[in-house]
Write a protein that holds these residues in place. Structure first.
Motif, PDB file in Angstrom:
ATOM      1  N   GLY A 156       0.775  -1.228   0.000  1.00  0.00           N
ATOM      2  CA  GLY A 156       0.000   0.000   0.000  1.00  0.00           C
ATOM      3  C   GLY A 156       0.807   1.280   0.000  1.00  0.00           C
ATOM      4  N   GLU A 157       2.119   1.171  -0.115  1.00  0.00           N
ATOM      5  CA  GLU A 157       2.992   2.345  -0.062  1.00  0.00           C
ATOM      6  C   GLU A 157       3.676   2.544  -1.404  1.00  0.00           C
ATOM      7  N   PRO A 158       3.588   3.747  -2.008  1.00  0.00           N
ATOM      8  CA  PRO A 158       4.302   4.000  -3.263  1.00  0.00           C
ATOM      9  C   PRO A 158       5.808   3.788  -3.082  1.00  0.00           C
ATOM     10  N   LEU A 159       6.438   3.205  -4.098  1.00  0.00           N
ATOM     11  CA  LEU A 159       7.863   2.927  -3.979  1.00  0.00           C
ATOM     12  C   LEU A 159       8.687   4.192  -3.757  1.00  0.00           C
ATOM     13  N   VAL A 160       8.251   5.328  -4.318  1.00  0.00           N
ATOM     14  CA  VAL A 160       9.019   6.548  -4.114  1.00  0.00           C
ATOM     15  C   VAL A 160       8.966   6.975  -2.647  1.00  0.00           C
ATOM     16  N   ALA A 161       7.809   6.831  -2.012  1.00  0.00           N
ATOM     17  CA  ALA A 161       7.703   7.170  -0.593  1.00  0.00           C
ATOM     18  C   ALA A 161       8.478   6.162   0.256  1.00  0.00           C
ATOM     19  N   ARG A 162       8.431   4.906  -0.152  1.00  0.00           N
ATOM     20  CA  ARG A 162       9.161   3.869   0.572  1.00  0.00           C
ATOM     21  C   ARG A 162      10.666   4.126   0.519  1.00  0.00           C
ATOM     22  N   GLY A 163      11.162   4.496  -0.668  1.00  0.00           N
ATOM     23  CA  GLY A 163      12.588   4.760  -0.802  1.00  0.00           C
ATOM     24  C   GLY A 163      13.059   5.893   0.087  1.00  0.00           C
ATOM     25  N   VAL A 164      12.276   6.955   0.149  1.00  0.00           N
ATOM     26  CA  VAL A 164      12.605   8.087   1.023  1.00  0.00           C
ATOM     27  C   VAL A 164      12.619   7.640   2.482  1.00  0.00           C
ATOM     28  N   ARG A 165      11.620   6.860   2.856  1.00  0.00           N
ATOM     29  CA  ARG A 165      11.536   6.406   4.246  1.00  0.00           C
ATOM     30  C   ARG A 165      12.734   5.531   4.624  1.00  0.00           C
ATOM     31  N   LEU A 166      13.152   4.647   3.731  1.00  0.00           N
ATOM     32  CA  LEU A 166      14.274   3.755   4.034  1.00  0.00           C
ATOM     33  C   LEU A 166      15.587   4.523   4.131  1.00  0.00           C
ATOM     34  N   LEU A 167      15.790   5.496   3.254  1.00  0.00           N
ATOM     35  CA  LEU A 167      17.006   6.304   3.333  1.00  0.00           C
ATOM     36  C   LEU A 167      17.041   7.093   4.637  1.00  0.00           C
ATOM     37  N   ALA A 168      15.897   7.653   5.025  1.00  0.00           N
ATOM     38  CA  ALA A 168      15.839   8.407   6.278  1.00  0.00           C
ATOM     39  C   ALA A 168      16.114   7.499   7.471  1.00  0.00           C
ATOM     40  N   SER A 196      10.708  16.036   6.526  1.00  0.00           N
ATOM     41  CA  SER A 196       9.854  15.028   5.923  1.00  0.00           C
ATOM     42  C   SER A 196       8.670  14.678   6.805  1.00  0.00           C
ATOM     43  N   SER A 197       8.822  14.746   8.113  1.00  0.00           N
ATOM     44  CA  SER A 197       7.722  14.484   9.028  1.00  0.00           C
ATOM     45  C   SER A 197       8.149  14.896  10.420  1.00  0.00           C
ATOM     46  N   PRO A 198       7.211  15.152  11.301  1.00  0.00           N
ATOM     47  CA  PRO A 198       7.594  15.532  12.660  1.00  0.00           C
ATOM     48  C   PRO A 198       8.407  14.459  13.345  1.00  0.00           C
ATOM     49  N   GLU A 199       8.128  13.159  13.028  1.00  0.00           N
ATOM     50  CA  GLU A 199       8.829  12.082  13.717  1.00  0.00           C
ATOM     51  C   GLU A 199      10.272  11.984  13.256  1.00  0.00           C
ATOM     52  N   GLU A 200      10.487  12.066  11.938  1.00  0.00           N
ATOM     53  CA  GLU A 200      11.819  11.843  11.414  1.00  0.00           C
ATOM     54  C   GLU A 200      12.581  13.143  11.235  1.00  0.00           C
ATOM     55  N   ALA A 201      11.868  14.227  10.897  1.00  0.00           N
ATOM     56  CA  ALA A 201      12.486  15.537  10.694  1.00  0.00           C
ATOM     57  C   ALA A 201      13.660  15.456   9.743  1.00  0.00           C
ATOM     58  N   VAL A 202      13.521  14.700   8.643  1.00  0.00           N
ATOM     59  CA  VAL A 202      14.571  14.601   7.633  1.00  0.00           C
ATOM     60  C   VAL A 202      14.187  15.485   6.454  1.00  0.00           C
ATOM     61  N   PRO A 203      14.985  16.510   6.157  1.00  0.00           N
ATOM     62  CA  PRO A 203      14.663  17.402   5.044  1.00  0.00           C
ATOM     63  C   PRO A 203      14.609  16.641   3.720  1.00  0.00           C
ATOM     64  N   THR A 204      13.609  16.934   2.906  1.00  0.00           N
ATOM     65  CA  THR A 204      13.416  16.256   1.628  1.00  0.00           C
ATOM     66  C   THR A 204      13.076  17.281   0.551  1.00  0.00           C
ATOM     67  N   ARG A 205      13.756  17.186  -0.601  1.00  0.00           N
ATOM     68  CA  ARG A 205      13.431  18.048  -1.732  1.00  0.00           C
ATOM     69  C   ARG A 205      13.188  17.190  -2.972  1.00  0.00           C
ATOM     70  N   VAL A 206      12.366  17.708  -3.857  1.00  0.00           N
ATOM     71  CA  VAL A 206      12.100  17.073  -5.141  1.00  0.00           C
ATOM     72  C   VAL A 206      12.813  17.869  -6.223  1.00  0.00           C
ATOM     73  N   VAL A 207      13.572  17.183  -7.064  1.00  0.00           N
ATOM     74  CA  VAL A 207      14.287  17.824  -8.174  1.00  0.00           C
ATOM     75  C   VAL A 207      13.721  17.302  -9.481  1.00  0.00           C
ATOM     76  N   ARG A 208      13.255  18.211 -10.315  1.00  0.00           N
ATOM     77  CA  ARG A 208      12.696  17.835 -11.609  1.00  0.00           C
ATOM     78  C   ARG A 208      13.812  17.771 -12.649  1.00  0.00           C
ATOM     79  N   VAL A 209      13.881  16.667 -13.355  1.00  0.00           N
ATOM     80  CA  VAL A 209      14.943  16.413 -14.336  1.00  0.00           C
ATOM     81  C   VAL A 209      14.382  16.673 -15.733  1.00  0.00           C
TER      82      VAL A 209
END
Length: 225
Positions: free
Chosen positions: A27-39, A75-88
């Protein structure tokens, strides 16, 4: 040693019929999952490259609090990991364009290195990311460091794959060689004496999702994803 996370998610997923970042696992998009795992693995800040279906892929990150370019947001109050989206803009070129854009976006940040991961490898675990960062601390920056080393690569059964940690000083050379569907591999193969391979088969898998059959096989295998 501050290490960023870079998730490459700009491809069209032609064999899948949809950009891979929009696929869901549990139920989780792979892009969101990837960000979560890196964090969870200790990377900060985080950058995600998008290209094909950029609006939809970026929207899948809304729950992570990602910002569209510019300074990253928490990225979220719990993780507080800054996240940016870069358009290619030139994403049809291949992975090389995505990697170049991601590295360019990170150059303004005060970083020692970056872990580069692919959006279509959902079996990469936070423990694997931490292992690469720990190896960099020990072998690249520790008291017994090997000064010639500049990259740490996850290996599985002796074969180097991804993710890969790249020291900041090699980013320009990596970007220069990243062309077409070749990302960091060109630099890594040209500089084997500067690459540390770290066995990771016990904490993850390089299995990727290229076709609908791959996604079915991954789910049917009952792997922890």
């Amino acid at each position: 040693m501050r290490v960023a996370g870079l998730l490459l998610a700009a491809g069209a997923g032609r064999r899948m019929g949809t950009p891979k970042g929009l696929l869901t696992v549990d139920g989780e998009p792979l892009v969101a999952r990837g960000v979560r795992l890196l964090a969870a693995g200790g990377c900060s800040p985080l950058t995600v490259t998008v290209g094909a279906a950029a609006e939809e892929v970026a929207a899948a990150l809304d729950g992570a609090g990602a910002t569209d370019g510019g300074p990253p947001a928490a990225s979220s109050p719990e993780e507080a990991v800054p996240t940016r989206v870069v358009r290619v803009a030139d994403w049809p070129e291949g992975m090389g364009a995505s990697l170049r854009a991601g590295l360019a976006a990170l150059t303004a940040d005060d970083l020692a290195g970056v872990v580069v991961a692919l959006v279509d490898q959902p079996l990469v675990s936070p423990a694997l990311i931490r292992r690469l960062i720990d190896a960099a601390h020990t072998d690249l920056d520790g008291p017994d460091r090997q000064p010639q080393l500049a990259a740490v690569v996850a290996s599985y059964a002796g074969q180097p794959r991804t993710p890969v940690l790249l020291r900041r000083e090699i980013w320009p050379d990596v970007a220069r060689l990243a062309r077409g569907d070749v990302g960091a591999r060109a630099w890594l193969r040209a500089n084997p004496d500067r690459v540390l391979q770290v066995p990771c088969e016990d904490v993850g898998s390089p299995d990727d999702i290229d076709t609908p059959a791959d996604l079915i096989r991954l789910k049917d295998a009952g792997r922890q994803v």
